[in-house]
Design a protein around this motif. Structure first.
Motif, PDB file in Angstrom:
ATOM      1  N   THR A 213       0.830  -1.193   0.000  1.00 29.34           N
ATOM      2  CA  THR A 213       0.000   0.000   0.000  1.00 29.34           C
ATOM      3  C   THR A 213       0.871   1.252   0.000  1.00 29.34           C
ATOM      4  O   THR A 213       1.855   1.337   0.742  1.00 29.34           O
ATOM      5  N   GLN A 214       0.487   2.232  -0.836  1.00 31.02           N
ATOM      6  CA  GLN A 214       1.261   3.457  -0.970  1.00 31.02           C
ATOM      7  C   GLN A 214       0.640   4.600  -0.164  1.00 31.02           C
ATOM      8  O   GLN A 214      -0.574   4.836  -0.241  1.00 31.02           O
ATOM      9  N   PRO A 215       1.453   5.332   0.608  1.00 32.37           N
ATOM     10  CA  PRO A 215       0.912   6.437   1.401  1.00 32.37           C
ATOM     11  C   PRO A 215       0.125   7.451   0.585  1.00 32.37           C
ATOM     12  O   PRO A 215      -0.928   7.926   1.016  1.00 32.37           O
ATOM     13  N   LYS A 216       0.611   7.781  -0.606  1.00 32.43           N
ATOM     14  CA  LYS A 216      -0.058   8.799  -1.423  1.00 32.43           C
ATOM     15  C   LYS A 216      -1.451   8.343  -1.843  1.00 32.43           C
ATOM     16  O   LYS A 216      -2.372   9.162  -1.950  1.00 32.43           O
ATOM     17  N   ASP A 217      -1.627   7.044  -2.062  1.00 28.11           N
ATOM     18  CA  ASP A 217      -2.941   6.533  -2.442  1.00 28.11           C
ATOM     19  C   ASP A 217      -3.921   6.635  -1.276  1.00 28.11           C
ATOM     20  O   ASP A 217      -5.095   6.995  -1.459  1.00 28.11           O
ATOM     21  N   VAL A 218      -3.446   6.301  -0.082  1.00 27.29           N
ATOM     22  CA  VAL A 218      -4.299   6.396   1.098  1.00 27.29           C
ATOM     23  C   VAL A 218      -4.673   7.843   1.372  1.00 27.29           C
ATOM     24  O   VAL A 218      -5.828   8.170   1.674  1.00 27.29           O
ATOM     25  N   ARG A 219      -3.695   8.729   1.273  1.00 29.87           N
ATOM     26  CA  ARG A 219      -3.971  10.150   1.495  1.00 29.87           C
ATOM     27  C   ARG A 219      -5.025  10.664   0.514  1.00 29.87           C
ATOM     28  O   ARG A 219      -5.977  11.354   0.906  1.00 29.87           O
ATOM     29  N   ALA A 220      -4.871  10.322  -0.758  1.00 27.68           N
ATOM     30  CA  ALA A 220      -5.812  10.799  -1.765  1.00 27.68           C
ATOM     31  C   ALA A 220      -7.217  10.266  -1.513  1.00 27.68           C
ATOM     32  O   ALA A 220      -8.203  11.009  -1.621  1.00 27.68           O
ATOM     33  N   ALA A 221      -7.340   8.992  -1.158  1.00 23.24           N
ATOM     34  CA  ALA A 221      -8.662   8.397  -0.903  1.00 23.24           C
ATOM     35  C   ALA A 221      -9.322   9.033   0.308  1.00 23.24           C
ATOM     36  O   ALA A 221     -10.540   9.236   0.333  1.00 23.24           O
ATOM     37  N   ALA A 222      -8.511   9.370   1.315  1.00 16.19           N
ATOM     38  CA  ALA A 222      -9.058  10.007   2.516  1.00 16.19           C
ATOM     39  C   ALA A 222      -9.485  11.443   2.222  1.00 16.19           C
ATOM     40  O   ALA A 222     -10.546  11.895   2.672  1.00 16.19           O
ATOM     41  N   GLU A 223      -8.677  12.167   1.481  1.00 13.96           N
ATOM     42  CA  GLU A 223      -8.956  13.583   1.255  1.00 13.96           C
ATOM     43  C   GLU A 223     -10.194  13.816   0.406  1.00 13.96           C
ATOM     44  O   GLU A 223     -10.855  14.854   0.554  1.00 13.96           O
ATOM     45  N   ILE A 224     -10.539  12.884  -0.452  1.00 11.29           N
ATOM     46  CA  ILE A 224     -11.767  13.046  -1.243  1.00 11.29           C
ATOM     47  C   ILE A 224     -12.975  12.425  -0.546  1.00 11.29           C
ATOM     48  O   ILE A 224     -14.087  12.447  -1.087  1.00 11.29           O
TER      49      ILE A 224
ATOM     50  N   MET B  32      -1.684   8.205   7.688  1.00 12.93           N
ATOM     51  CA  MET B  32      -3.023   8.144   8.251  1.00 12.93           C
ATOM     52  C   MET B  32      -3.153   9.020   9.485  1.00 12.93           C
ATOM     53  O   MET B  32      -4.179   9.694   9.684  1.00 12.93           O
ATOM     54  N   ALA B  33      -2.137   9.032  10.325  1.00 10.75           N
ATOM     55  CA  ALA B  33      -2.158   9.896  11.503  1.00 10.75           C
ATOM     56  C   ALA B  33      -2.224  11.364  11.089  1.00 10.75           C
ATOM     57  O   ALA B  33      -2.926  12.171  11.710  1.00 10.75           O
ATOM     58  N   GLN B  34      -1.521  11.705  10.031  1.00 12.45           N
ATOM     59  CA  GLN B  34      -1.502  13.093   9.561  1.00 12.45           C
ATOM     60  C   GLN B  34      -2.856  13.536   9.029  1.00 12.45           C
ATOM     61  O   GLN B  34      -3.252  14.695   9.214  1.00 12.45           O
ATOM     62  N   VAL B  35      -3.585  12.628   8.369  1.00 19.18           N
ATOM     63  CA  VAL B  35      -4.866  13.010   7.754  1.00 19.18           C
ATOM     64  C   VAL B  35      -6.058  12.571   8.596  1.00 19.18           C
ATOM     65  O   VAL B  35      -7.201  12.658   8.162  1.00 19.18           O
ATOM     66  N   ASN B  36      -5.798  12.105   9.821  1.00 24.82           N
ATOM     67  CA  ASN B  36      -6.858  11.710  10.761  1.00 24.82           C
ATOM     68  C   ASN B  36      -7.734  10.576  10.229  1.00 24.82           C
ATOM     69  O   ASN B  36      -8.954  10.566  10.430  1.00 24.82           O
ATOM     70  N   LEU B  37      -7.119   9.627   9.550  1.00 14.74           N
ATOM     71  CA  LEU B  37      -7.843   8.464   9.042  1.00 14.74           C
ATOM     72  C   LEU B  37      -7.656   7.304  10.011  1.00 14.74           C
ATOM     73  O   LEU B  37      -6.529   6.895  10.273  1.00 14.74           O
ATOM     74  N   PRO B  38      -8.733   6.756  10.565  1.00 18.15           N
ATOM     75  CA  PRO B  38      -8.588   5.689  11.561  1.00 18.15           C
ATOM     76  C   PRO B  38      -8.049   4.383  10.965  1.00 18.15           C
ATOM     77  O   PRO B  38      -8.278   4.061   9.798  1.00 18.15           O
ATOM     78  N   LEU B  39      -7.370   3.647  11.818  1.00 18.10           N
ATOM     79  CA  LEU B  39      -6.920   2.290  11.511  1.00 18.10           C
ATOM     80  C   LEU B  39      -7.804   1.322  12.272  1.00 18.10           C
ATOM     81  O   LEU B  39      -7.901   1.384  13.502  1.00 18.10           O
ATOM     82  N   CYS B  40      -8.456   0.422  11.564  1.00 21.89           N
ATOM     83  CA  CYS B  40      -9.240  -0.652  12.183  1.00 21.89           C
ATOM     84  C   CYS B  40      -8.373  -1.905  12.234  1.00 21.89           C
ATOM     85  O   CYS B  40      -7.843  -2.319  11.200  1.00 21.89           O
ATOM     86  N   VAL B  41      -8.231  -2.496  13.397  1.00 22.41           N
ATOM     87  CA  VAL B  41      -7.326  -3.629  13.534  1.00 22.41           C
ATOM     88  C   VAL B  41      -8.076  -4.901  13.898  1.00 22.41           C
ATOM     89  O   VAL B  41      -8.951  -4.901  14.761  1.00 22.41           O
ATOM     90  N   HIS B  42      -7.723  -5.981  13.199  1.00 21.43           N
ATOM     91  CA  HIS B  42      -8.092  -7.318  13.639  1.00 21.43           C
ATOM     92  C   HIS B  42      -6.997  -7.719  14.627  1.00 21.43           C
ATOM     93  O   HIS B  42      -5.884  -8.051  14.234  1.00 21.43           O
ATOM     94  N   GLY B  43      -7.311  -7.668  15.899  1.00 23.12           N
ATOM     95  CA  GLY B  43      -6.297  -7.737  16.933  1.00 23.12           C
ATOM     96  C   GLY B  43      -5.924  -9.138  17.376  1.00 23.12           C
ATOM     97  O   GLY B  43      -6.217  -9.521  18.519  1.00 23.12           O
ATOM     98  N   GLU B  44      -5.262  -9.873  16.512  1.00 26.09           N
ATOM     99  CA  GLU B  44      -4.755 -11.193  16.880  1.00 26.09           C
ATOM    100  C   GLU B  44      -3.390 -11.403  16.237  1.00 26.09           C
ATOM    101  O   GLU B  44      -3.201 -11.055  15.076  1.00 26.09           O
ATOM    102  N   VAL B  45      -2.484 -12.000  16.992  1.00 21.77           N
ATOM    103  CA  VAL B  45      -1.251 -12.476  16.373  1.00 21.77           C
ATOM    104  C   VAL B  45      -1.545 -13.808  15.685  1.00 21.77           C
ATOM    105  O   VAL B  45      -2.532 -14.479  15.988  1.00 21.77           O
ATOM    106  N   THR B  46      -0.682 -14.167  14.755  1.00 25.14           N
ATOM    107  CA  THR B  46      -0.887 -15.407  14.011  1.00 25.14           C
ATOM    108  C   THR B  46       0.237 -16.414  14.238  1.00 25.14           C
ATOM    109  O   THR B  46       0.320 -17.404  13.514  1.00 25.14           O
ATOM    110  N   ASP B  47       1.071 -16.167  15.217  1.00 25.71           N
ATOM    111  CA  ASP B  47       2.148 -17.083  15.582  1.00 25.71           C
ATOM    112  C   ASP B  47       1.550 -18.430  15.988  1.00 25.71           C
ATOM    113  O   ASP B  47       0.742 -18.512  16.926  1.00 25.71           O
TER     114      ASP B  47
END
Length: 345
Positions: free
Chosen positions: A82-93, A127-142
């Motif tokens: 995933t590219q930062p610029k793509d995430v930023r653009a999707a969030a900003e629009i 994401m932190a800069q543009v205030n876009l939340p991160l949703c996490v599936h909170g499990e390790v896979t070890d």
């Protein structure tokens, strides 16, 4: 005793709609009760770019019932490419409202997920800069970590270090299942929320395993001991604004669930609100139901609450029958008891 309850229309902050015939069959159950939903991106192939998200949103909108005002809130699937610029653009629009972190191999269609957090750090910083939340599936896979301990270990190994490294990143711990997660969220001063499902409020691992395996109770994260279920109920009904409803309703056809290697997921969309209302009723907390299902989620995502209202009525009814699709039947989650509350139509 309260027999009716009128609240703002709820939202679902974690929803799987799938695609194709299944999407068309299950969407009516969500749009009937919920105004908006955070749509999970773990399709095959996953929704990884803004173009993918726009195309998927269009397919959802095309599947809506006539007159429906349901709004799908789109997400991107985080990969190591995933590219930062793509995430930023999707969030900003305004196209996407969050990005989803799946540890690779953690759950259904997560093979494209993240193995090395360092490789996605530039995206998370953006994401932190543009205030876009991160949703996490909170499990390790070890493989060395017991499946019932994977959420707690994820907090220690992944989530807490990430929050210390990027304190401005807003994070949702999705479908929390343990007292450990509840305690961790409660200890956070800011930028951390958690969704809780209907099914994790009403069943524990004994319900899934005692007297025979019940495949329609199998989900990931897996249901835990009774003390964890009670901790979830206490958190959901507490009025704490950091907890809100995310059903994680996850449809699979019966042939995929009832097999030698059955899929993880509970299809709860048709019964989620009645089940949650029943939990709040049992905990003498009906006055806090609206906050959990209608107010806390929009506040975390910085969206206005819905203006229209719905009414729930105390009335016993059977669980709806299986949903028929062109790919097969989908069994609706059933605790073995009639529903005690209904949404007025």
């Amino acid at each position: 005793m309260t027999d009716t309850l009128t609240i703002r229309r709820p939202d679902d902050w974690h929803l799987h709609l799938r695609d194709g015939a299944v999407l068309k069959a299950v969407l009516p159950h969500t749009e009937r009760d919920f105004a908006r939903a955070i749509i999970m991106p773990n399709l095959v192939p996953p929704v990884v770019t803004a173009a993918d998200a726009a195309d998927y949103r269009d397919r959802i909108l095309s599947a809506k019932s006539q007159g429906s005002r349901f709004q799908p809130l789109m997400t991107l699937y985080l990969t190591e490419e995933t590219q930062p610029k793509d995430v930023r653009a999707a969030a900003e629009i305004g196209l996407v409202k969050a990005v989803k972190l799946y540890p690779a191999g953690a759950t259904t269609n997560s093979a494209s997920g993240v193995r090395d957090m360092d490789r996605v750090m530039r995206v998370l910083e953006t994401m932190a800069q543009v205030n876009l939340p991160l949703c996490v599936h909170g499990e390790v896979t070890d493989a060395a970590i017991d499946i019932f301990d994977r959420e707690a270990v994820f907090i220690d190994r992944v989530l807490d270090p990430l929050r210390r490294r990027l304190p401005e990143l807003r994070i949702v711990m999705e479908h929390v299942t343990t007292a450990d997660a509840v305690d961790y969220v409660r200890a956070a001063e800011r930028h951390l929320g958690a969704t809780i499902t209907a099914h994790h409020l009403v069943i524990n691992r004994t319900h899934m395993l005692a007297g025979g395996i019940r495949p329609h109770y199998y989900c990931l994260p897996i249901v835990k001991r009774e003390r964890h279920r009670l901790a979830l109920r206490a958190a959901a009904t507490s009025g704490d604004a950091r907890f809100f409803l995310g059903t994680d309703s996850a449809p699979h056809v019966d042939a995929a669930k009832e097999s030698a290697c059955g899929c993880a997921g509970c299809y709860t969309a048709p019964v989620a609100l009645p089940l949650v209302a029943q939990v709040f009723d049992e905990e003498d907390a009906l006055d806090r139901l609206e906050a959990f299902v209608s107010l806390n989620g929009p506040a975390f995502y910085r969206l206005p609450p819905n203006e229209d209202m719905i009414t729930l009525r105390r009335a016993e009814a059977p669980v709806p029958p299986a949903v028929e699709t062109a790919q097969g039947s989908i069994t609706v989650f059933d605790t073995g008891r009639p529903l005690a509350w209904q949404v007025e139509r």
